[in-house]
Motif scaffolding. Sequence first.
Motif, mmCIF file in Angstrom:
data_model
loop_
_atom_site.group_PDB
_atom_site.id
_atom_site.type_symbol
_atom_site.label_atom_id
_atom_site.label_comp_id
_atom_site.label_asym_id
_atom_site.label_seq_id
_atom_site.Cartn_x
_atom_site.Cartn_y
_atom_site.Cartn_z
ATOM 1 N N LYS A 41 1.003 -0.959 -0.528
ATOM 2 C CA LYS A 41 0.138 -0.143 0.298
ATOM 3 C C LYS A 41 0.670 1.098 0.067
ATOM 4 O O LYS A 41 1.458 1.506 1.230
ATOM 5 C CB LYS A 41 -1.214 -0.026 1.257
ATOM 6 N N GLU A 45 -1.627 5.905 0.924
ATOM 7 C CA GLU A 45 -2.768 5.787 1.146
ATOM 8 C C GLU A 45 -2.710 5.707 3.013
ATOM 9 O O GLU A 45 -3.877 5.388 3.476
ATOM 10 C CB GLU A 45 -2.911 4.214 0.241
ATOM 11 N N HIS A 73 -4.469 7.126 -8.083
ATOM 12 C CA HIS A 73 -3.883 6.127 -7.134
ATOM 13 C C HIS A 73 -5.838 6.429 -6.501
ATOM 14 O O HIS A 73 -5.706 5.373 -5.990
ATOM 15 C CB HIS A 73 -3.014 6.054 -6.077
ATOM 16 N N PHE A 74 -6.163 7.576 -6.483
ATOM 17 C CA PHE A 74 -7.691 7.890 -5.525
ATOM 18 C C PHE A 74 -9.042 7.492 -6.657
ATOM 19 O O PHE A 74 -10.024 8.304 -6.560
ATOM 20 C CB PHE A 74 -7.277 8.411 -4.735
ATOM 21 N N THR A 99 -9.353 2.396 -2.633
ATOM 22 C CA THR A 99 -8.762 3.285 -3.436
ATOM 23 C C THR A 99 -10.083 5.279 -4.020
ATOM 24 O O THR A 99 -9.462 5.741 -3.938
ATOM 25 C CB THR A 99 -7.333 3.387 -3.725
#
Length: 294
Positions: A41, A45, A73-74, A99
């Motif tokens: 991770k 995060e 990533h989000f 995520t």
Amino acid sequence: MMSTERPKPIRKAIFPVAGLGTRFLPATKAIPKEMLPLVDKPLIEHAVDEARAAGIEEFIFVTSRGKTALEDHFDVNFELNATLEARGKQEQLDLVKRTEMPSNRMFYTRQKVPLGLGHAVWCARQIVGDEPVAVVLPDDVVLHQTPCLAQMVEAYNQIGGNIVAVLDVPRENTSKYGILDISSDNGKLVEVKGLVEKPKPDEAPSNVAIYGRYILQPQVFDHLSSHRRGAGGEIQLTDAIAAMIGEVPVHGFRFEGRRFDCGDKAGFITANLAFALQRPELVEQIRSVMKEYS
Ligand code: UTP
């Protein structure tokens, strides 16, 4: 000093992620330092999860050129989701779905020139507005059942004001940290009468150091807007907090948990081992490897 009014809740957190990450070159040439993984991770995060666990609702990233991987990533990756779904990889799909952050929760702004942590925080002023805010440095990692920021929010709900996470460091290391000048210390909470950024050991007022978690009142932006340069020629967050002493209560908070400096190679590798040892599927293998190399 105790505040009589109930402190305004902390709904927003700033993640300053505009640094160059020079200590990890060449790894950080094309990917942000905050995307380096602790086990599986990315650091960012871990930081966002910590903020979520502390009740944070809005996540403000102060980024710079070359940091788009953080935004991706989000975001939603439809192709990946569809492929995982078609292959029946439900477990992995669930990890990816965690995520995906709603767009009304994530805010991005850019720090155009890396003028220091204080300047990075100042870049988020308009998104924060007139309310208190948390600041989380993703490369400062704490391992504990109750995440560090949640511990701080609990203390904040009692005492309000500005709170900085602190730890006791060996005196020879004071020049790596913001250091507290202490007026009283009950073990958990330290009342602060001054702050000095990166003092030499013989000039440090104590060995109690700021660690990368802050809860700050919005007046901090007024102080940061002077753009005064401090230690290392950078605009220091520590200096703005120091200028607020007398205006709002400022406390150091000795958090519980093991901390890792993931901005540093040895700290990052140690954190990976410690986090891997928390994972039932990895613990035995990692233990035996550690024995082999000790
Ligand atoms: P660091 O001191 O770790 O700097 O910043 P860095 O650039 O990330 O890494 P090195 O030292 O070159 O290897 C502490 C935090 O403050 C942010 C960084 O992204 C990191 O989260 N920061 C620092 C900014 O956002 N802007 C700055 O101008 C300076």
